[in-house]
Design a protein around this motif. Sequence first.
Motif, mmCIF file in Angstrom:
data_model
loop_
_atom_site.group_PDB
_atom_site.id
_atom_site.type_symbol
_atom_site.label_atom_id
_atom_site.label_comp_id
_atom_site.label_asym_id
_atom_site.label_seq_id
_atom_site.Cartn_x
_atom_site.Cartn_y
_atom_site.Cartn_z
ATOM 1 N N SER A 1 4.876 -42.697 -61.674
ATOM 2 C CA SER A 1 4.754 -43.792 -62.648
ATOM 3 C C SER A 1 4.825 -45.167 -62.002
ATOM 4 N N ASN A 2 5.619 -45.289 -60.946
ATOM 5 C CA ASN A 2 5.833 -46.598 -60.313
ATOM 6 C C ASN A 2 4.835 -46.912 -59.209
ATOM 7 N N THR A 3 3.829 -46.064 -59.057
ATOM 8 C CA THR A 3 2.822 -46.281 -58.013
ATOM 9 C C THR A 3 1.480 -46.549 -58.673
ATOM 10 N N SER A 4 0.832 -47.607 -58.252
ATOM 11 C CA SER A 4 -0.480 -47.944 -58.810
ATOM 12 C C SER A 4 -1.593 -47.547 -57.838
ATOM 13 N N ILE A 5 -2.788 -47.410 -58.383
ATOM 14 C CA ILE A 5 -3.957 -47.123 -57.544
ATOM 15 C C ILE A 5 -4.159 -48.274 -56.544
ATOM 16 N N SER A 6 -3.879 -49.506 -56.980
ATOM 17 C CA SER A 6 -4.015 -50.662 -56.084
ATOM 18 C C SER A 6 -3.117 -50.515 -54.855
ATOM 19 N N GLU A 7 -1.876 -50.096 -55.073
ATOM 20 C CA GLU A 7 -0.937 -49.911 -53.955
ATOM 21 C C GLU A 7 -1.417 -48.805 -53.015
ATOM 22 N N ILE A 8 -1.916 -47.722 -53.612
ATOM 23 C CA ILE A 8 -2.417 -46.601 -52.808
ATOM 24 C C ILE A 8 -3.603 -47.064 -51.963
ATOM 25 N N ALA A 9 -4.524 -47.781 -52.588
ATOM 26 C CA ALA A 9 -5.706 -48.272 -51.880
ATOM 27 C C ALA A 9 -5.296 -49.195 -50.733
ATOM 28 N N LYS A 10 -4.370 -50.121 -51.018
ATOM 29 C CA LYS A 10 -3.912 -51.058 -49.986
ATOM 30 C C LYS A 10 -3.277 -50.308 -48.819
ATOM 31 N N SER A 11 -2.423 -49.321 -49.135
ATOM 32 C CA SER A 11 -1.760 -48.532 -48.091
ATOM 33 C C SER A 11 -2.773 -47.725 -47.269
ATOM 34 N N ALA A 12 -3.837 -47.272 -47.921
ATOM 35 C CA ALA A 12 -4.877 -46.481 -47.243
ATOM 36 C C ALA A 12 -5.862 -47.367 -46.481
ATOM 37 N N GLY A 13 -5.809 -48.680 -46.738
ATOM 38 C CA GLY A 13 -6.727 -49.599 -46.067
ATOM 39 C C GLY A 13 -8.126 -49.579 -46.649
ATOM 40 N N VAL A 14 -8.211 -49.288 -47.963
ATOM 41 C CA VAL A 14 -9.508 -49.288 -48.653
ATOM 42 C C VAL A 14 -9.406 -50.158 -49.894
ATOM 43 N N SER A 15 -10.546 -50.469 -50.487
ATOM 44 C CA SER A 15 -10.532 -51.263 -51.715
ATOM 45 C C SER A 15 -10.160 -50.371 -52.904
ATOM 46 N N LYS A 16 -9.663 -51.008 -53.963
ATOM 47 C CA LYS A 16 -9.316 -50.280 -55.185
ATOM 48 C C LYS A 16 -10.557 -49.573 -55.739
ATOM 49 N N GLY A 17 -11.696 -50.259 -55.693
ATOM 50 C CA GLY A 17 -12.950 -49.677 -56.184
ATOM 51 C C GLY A 17 -13.344 -48.426 -55.415
ATOM 52 N N LEU A 18 -13.140 -48.475 -54.102
ATOM 53 C CA LEU A 18 -13.476 -47.306 -53.281
ATOM 54 C C LEU A 18 -12.539 -46.142 -53.603
ATOM 55 N N ALA A 19 -11.266 -46.453 -53.831
ATOM 56 C CA ALA A 19 -10.311 -45.400 -54.203
ATOM 57 C C ALA A 19 -10.762 -44.722 -55.497
ATOM 58 N N TYR A 20 -11.209 -45.530 -56.473
ATOM 59 C CA TYR A 20 -11.712 -44.966 -57.733
ATOM 60 C C TYR A 20 -13.021 -44.208 -57.541
ATOM 61 N N ASN A 21 -13.759 -44.559 -56.495
ATOM 62 C CA ASN A 21 -14.984 -43.842 -56.185
ATOM 63 C C ASN A 21 -14.669 -42.400 -55.777
ATOM 64 N N TYR A 22 -13.519 -42.205 -55.130
ATOM 65 C CA TYR A 22 -13.098 -40.874 -54.686
ATOM 66 C C TYR A 22 -12.294 -40.132 -55.753
ATOM 67 N N PHE A 23 -11.519 -40.877 -56.527
ATOM 68 C CA PHE A 23 -10.647 -40.280 -57.548
ATOM 69 C C PHE A 23 -10.769 -41.098 -58.832
ATOM 70 N N GLU A 24 -11.268 -40.478 -59.886
ATOM 71 C CA GLU A 24 -11.540 -41.225 -61.124
ATOM 72 C C GLU A 24 -10.288 -41.726 -61.831
ATOM 73 N N SER A 25 -9.138 -41.127 -61.514
ATOM 74 C CA SER A 25 -7.892 -41.566 -62.148
ATOM 75 C C SER A 25 -6.706 -41.211 -61.260
ATOM 76 N N LYS A 26 -5.574 -41.792 -61.588
ATOM 77 C CA LYS A 26 -4.359 -41.485 -60.838
ATOM 78 C C LYS A 26 -3.973 -40.023 -61.054
ATOM 79 N N GLN A 27 -4.261 -39.501 -62.246
ATOM 80 C CA GLN A 27 -3.954 -38.097 -62.530
ATOM 81 C C GLN A 27 -4.777 -37.169 -61.648
ATOM 82 N N LYS A 28 -6.062 -37.475 -61.475
ATOM 83 C CA LYS A 28 -6.909 -36.652 -60.601
ATOM 84 C C LYS A 28 -6.408 -36.721 -59.159
ATOM 85 N N LEU A 29 -5.948 -37.891 -58.775
ATOM 86 C CA LEU A 29 -5.425 -38.068 -57.428
ATOM 87 C C LEU A 29 -4.162 -37.240 -57.219
#
Length: 196
Positions: free
Chosen positions: A33-61
């Motif tokens: 709950s306390n982790t956002s897709i933005s934080e995940i993308a930043k930690s992975a070194g990718v854009s938020k949009g690219l993260a959503y390109n791979y995973f349509e939602s946080k639940q899928k991730l």
Amino acid sequence: MPRTKEQFKKIRQETKSKILNAALELFAKKGFSNTSISEIAKSAGVSKGLAYNYFESKQKLVEEVIQLLFTELSKVFIALEVTKDPFEKIQLAIDLTFNWLTEKEDFWRLYSSLLMQLETKAIVEKIAGNFMDEMFKEMEKIFRKMKIKNPAAETKLFGAILDGMSFHILFMGEKYPIEKMRKFLKSKYRRESLGL
């Protein structure tokens, strides 16, 4: 020079892996709950949009992260195939489980935290259910070959002991006597100790 299909595939796999590993680490540390897709993308070194390109939602991730967790855990059971002796299998299962817990602490921390969160509990149970059923069946076969009187009950007890020790390791950290308990459990399941 343009990239080949194989190069693009490799890049996609590496990017996906970066996102999954970043999610695993952040979900384990901060919770789902306390982790956002933005934080995940930043930690992975990718854009938020690219993260959503791979995973349509946080639940899928989180579903893929959990699947990855159980793929790793299943390697313990694959490794048991090196021996046919059921007593050696149990000794090996104990060693591999303890090794996995100490080497893959993020996985175990994540699994534990996801089980405790209402938003993810159902996802974990759905993915883990089949795996746990298969794991219990395999352990029961081993205990049956060992001539344990009630292999089904022994399997549940063995699983509960490992789960309990796992939580103790997780919550107590370095204060938990891992090696002492590993030796104790291995001694408990020796042929001589069981009187078999």
